[in-house]
Design a protein around this motif. Structure first.
Motif, mmCIF file in Angstrom:
data_model
loop_
_atom_site.group_PDB
_atom_site.id
_atom_site.type_symbol
_atom_site.label_atom_id
_atom_site.label_comp_id
_atom_site.label_asym_id
_atom_site.label_seq_id
_atom_site.Cartn_x
_atom_site.Cartn_y
_atom_site.Cartn_z
ATOM 1 N N GLY A 451 20.068 17.356 -28.097
ATOM 2 C CA GLY A 451 19.866 17.056 -26.789
ATOM 3 C C GLY A 451 20.684 17.715 -25.886
ATOM 4 N N ASP A 452 21.065 19.010 -26.150
ATOM 5 C CA ASP A 452 22.094 19.945 -25.515
ATOM 6 C C ASP A 452 23.417 19.119 -25.388
ATOM 7 O OD1 ASP A 452 20.159 21.648 -24.733
ATOM 8 O OD2 ASP A 452 19.658 20.731 -22.891
ATOM 9 N N GLN A 453 23.569 18.103 -26.475
ATOM 10 C CA GLN A 453 24.927 17.579 -26.569
ATOM 11 C C GLN A 453 25.512 18.045 -27.949
ATOM 12 O OE1 GLN A 453 24.592 13.476 -25.699
ATOM 13 N NE2 GLN A 453 24.660 13.735 -23.543
ATOM 14 N N ASN A 492 16.289 12.540 -36.921
ATOM 15 C CA ASN A 492 15.737 12.083 -35.536
ATOM 16 C C ASN A 492 15.927 10.628 -35.619
ATOM 17 O OD1 ASN A 492 14.322 14.217 -33.430
ATOM 18 N ND2 ASN A 492 13.589 14.742 -35.587
ATOM 19 N N GLU A 493 15.890 9.932 -36.886
ATOM 20 C CA GLU A 493 15.790 8.370 -36.843
ATOM 21 C C GLU A 493 17.012 7.803 -37.331
ATOM 22 O OE1 GLU A 493 12.048 7.037 -39.082
ATOM 23 O OE2 GLU A 493 11.179 8.977 -38.235
ATOM 24 N N ASN A 498 23.235 14.502 -38.674
ATOM 25 C CA ASN A 498 22.879 15.581 -37.957
ATOM 26 C C ASN A 498 22.447 16.853 -38.926
ATOM 27 O OD1 ASN A 498 25.410 16.714 -38.698
ATOM 28 N ND2 ASN A 498 25.772 17.254 -36.613
ATOM 29 N N ARG A 499 22.511 16.584 -40.084
ATOM 30 C CA ARG A 499 22.243 17.770 -41.176
ATOM 31 C C ARG A 499 21.748 17.272 -42.379
ATOM 32 N NH1 ARG A 499 24.355 22.865 -40.405
ATOM 33 N NH2 ARG A 499 25.899 22.091 -39.022
#
Length: 515
Positions: A451-453, A492-493, A498-499
């Motif tokens: 999300g651009d973060q 996503n959940e 994040n990987r």
């Protein structure tokens, strides 16, 4: 019965399993087992395993040479063949060219051991030494391009040796060779069957337990569930099943397990919630062996405490299997040098973690079975397929699928990721493709963008493997679309991830579990 003398090979248990596939019982013993001890077992045959040593090394393991005079057929495999040759007057030397991996076997004598083994078939080699001179009375059975003496025999004394490993699946003619040795040479009968095991085990349980009460360590896996059914059939209401929720189970499993056994199987289960206690016991622990031992100790302590409320009990039943016993044992330690021939890989919570002051006597009817044999037993006594075909799950649970320190936060993360893995594998219809399919949480963080973060979160490792018995395994070539779906859902959940990465390591050199 066929006896396997173990010289430190990681494949000794595979030999035992291949023998059992012929419906003949086999057992792995130390190479130090004396000829008299072997004679008392009355085996129909003896197999000498491979091993990491060279026969001419100063500290190489040697069996008592008197075994050659027992009058029992003997098959030496790799190191076992070289030891046979050396002790009977032949020669073994370092080969100019070692031989590792697949090799074509060219047959010089297609009788006895090599009956119906196709000329030119593939066999699996792993040796740096070779036989350079056969003992008196031995004949050549087969050779390869690099190994002049790939199979030899003294037909009159029924002594045989092969330089390759017929027990591994890569040896295409291996099982035919093993069947020749078991049936034709040793004249065994196929009496090691599931029905015979169940009948004999129930008889042994009743004889050992008598009118005493038994407490079962129920986990819900195929091993303890099969044991629960077996014990319930043998001793009925003398059995009490206790499920200890140590907080390391997968999402929703504790509740489902208790409901399944009580409502569908009509086997009462005592549910014990000990989540906080176990988590506190391994707080700050990062060493995997220490984790296993602490969990094992706590597991037994809870049993002891709860049994005072429910008991008294004389026996503790456990679903210990043969690979558990073999991998946990400090086997083949030379009493003079202290050298260990077979390396201890890891301790299992239901073997290596038992405290010395254990108050219970143990009942372990499955301790001589491999996993596939347990499944056959479970199926034969009415265990539902959903449990029979359940992927193996370690006794310490998710605690050893979280590398480093285990915390409540990490457990929540891994439970959510693991649930997604199970849901998608089941949804895709690929569950039976894998021996195990699970997630691992690593104690590191990496940078990501969501999300651009910027994110700084944990990676999840997916570990999917194929295997026949858990002793060796290969990484599974899972469908890409399945991996993609799992990866997308996890990142996503599952908050804190994040990987997602995929483990493509076989066993050996790795293990199936990460700890």
């Amino acid at each position: 019965m066929i006896v396997i003398l173990d010289f430190g090979s990681q494949y000794s248990e595979l030999i035992a399993r291949r023998i059992r596939e012929t419906q003949v019982y086999s057992e792995v013993l130390s190479y130090r087992t004396t000829p008299e001890q072997i004679r008392q077992l009355s085996p129909k045959g003896i197999i000498l395993s491979g091993g990491p040593s060279s026969v001419y090394d100063e500290r190489a393991p040697h069996c008592d040479p008197e075994i050659w005079n027992l009058g029992i057929p003997i098959l030496g495999v790799c190191y076992g063949m070289q030891l046979m040759v050396q002790q009977l007057g032949g020669s073994v030397e370092r080969a100019e060219c070692g031989e590792y991996g697949k090799a074509a076997l060219f047959i010089d004598d297609p009788t006895d051991l090599l009956t119906n083994v196709e000329d030119g078939t593939t066999m699996w080699m792993s040796h740096g030494d070779s036989v350079t001179a056969m003992p008196e009375g031995f004949e050549l059975l087969a050779h390869t391009e690099n190994t002049p003496c790939a199979a030899i025999a003294h037909h009159e004394r029924k002594l045989y040796g092969v330089q390759f490993h017929p027990e591994v699946v890569h040896s295409l003619g291996g099982q035919a060779l093993i069947r020749n040795f078991v049936y034709h040479i040793c004249e065994c009968q196929p009496t090691w069957t599931t029905a015979a095991f169940v009948e004999e085990t129930i008889r042994e349980i009743r004889a050992k337990v008598g009118d005493k009460r038994v407490l079962l360590a129920l986990s819900g896996g195929v091993d303890s569930s099969t044991l629960a059914f077996l014990l319930h059939r043998a001793i009925g209401d003398q059995l009490t099943c206790m499920f200890i929720d140590q907080g390391f189970m997968r999402k929703y499993e504790p509740e489902r397990l208790v409901k399944l056994f009580q409502e569908q199987f009509h086997i009462p289960v005592e549910y014990i919630n000990a989540r906080e206690r176990f988590l506190e016991r391994i707080k700050g622990v990062t060493d995997p062996e220490e984790k296993r031992k602490r969990i094992g100790h706590e597991f037994i302590r809870v049993f002891e405490e709860e049994s005072k409320r429910l008991g008294p009990f004389d026996y503790l039943a456990q679903g210990t299997l043969y690979p558990d016993v073999i991998e946990s044992a400090d086997t083949n330690v030379d009493p003079q040098t202290g050298e260990r021939v077979a390396v201890k890989i890891k301790s299992h919570h239901n073997v290596g973690g038992l405290p010395k002051d254990l108050r219970f006597k143990l009942v372990e009817p499955l301790r001589k079975l491999f996993k596939d044999e347990v499944r056959k037993v479970g199926r034969s006594i009415g265990l539902p397929e959903e449990i029979v075909n359940r992927h193996p799950f370690p006794g310490p649970g998710l605690a050893i699928r979280i590398l480093g320190e285990v915390t409540a936060e990490k457990l929540d993360i891994l439970r959510d990721a693991d649930l997604i893995v199970r849901q998608e594998v089941n949804r895709s219809g690929t569950y039976s493709m894998f021996w195990q399919a699970f997630a691992v949480l690593l104690p590191i963080r990496s940078v990501g963008v969501m999300g651009d973060q910027r994110t700084y979160a944990y990676p999840i490792v997916l570990r999917f493997v194929s295997s026949e018995d858990g002793m060796t395994a290969d990484w599974s070539r899972a469908p890409y679309d399945l991996l993609e779906t799992i990866s997308n859902r996890i990142v996503n959940e599952v908050r804190g991830v994040n990987r997602v990465v995929y483990d493509i390591t076989s066993k050996p050199p790795g293990t199936i579990e990460w700890e």
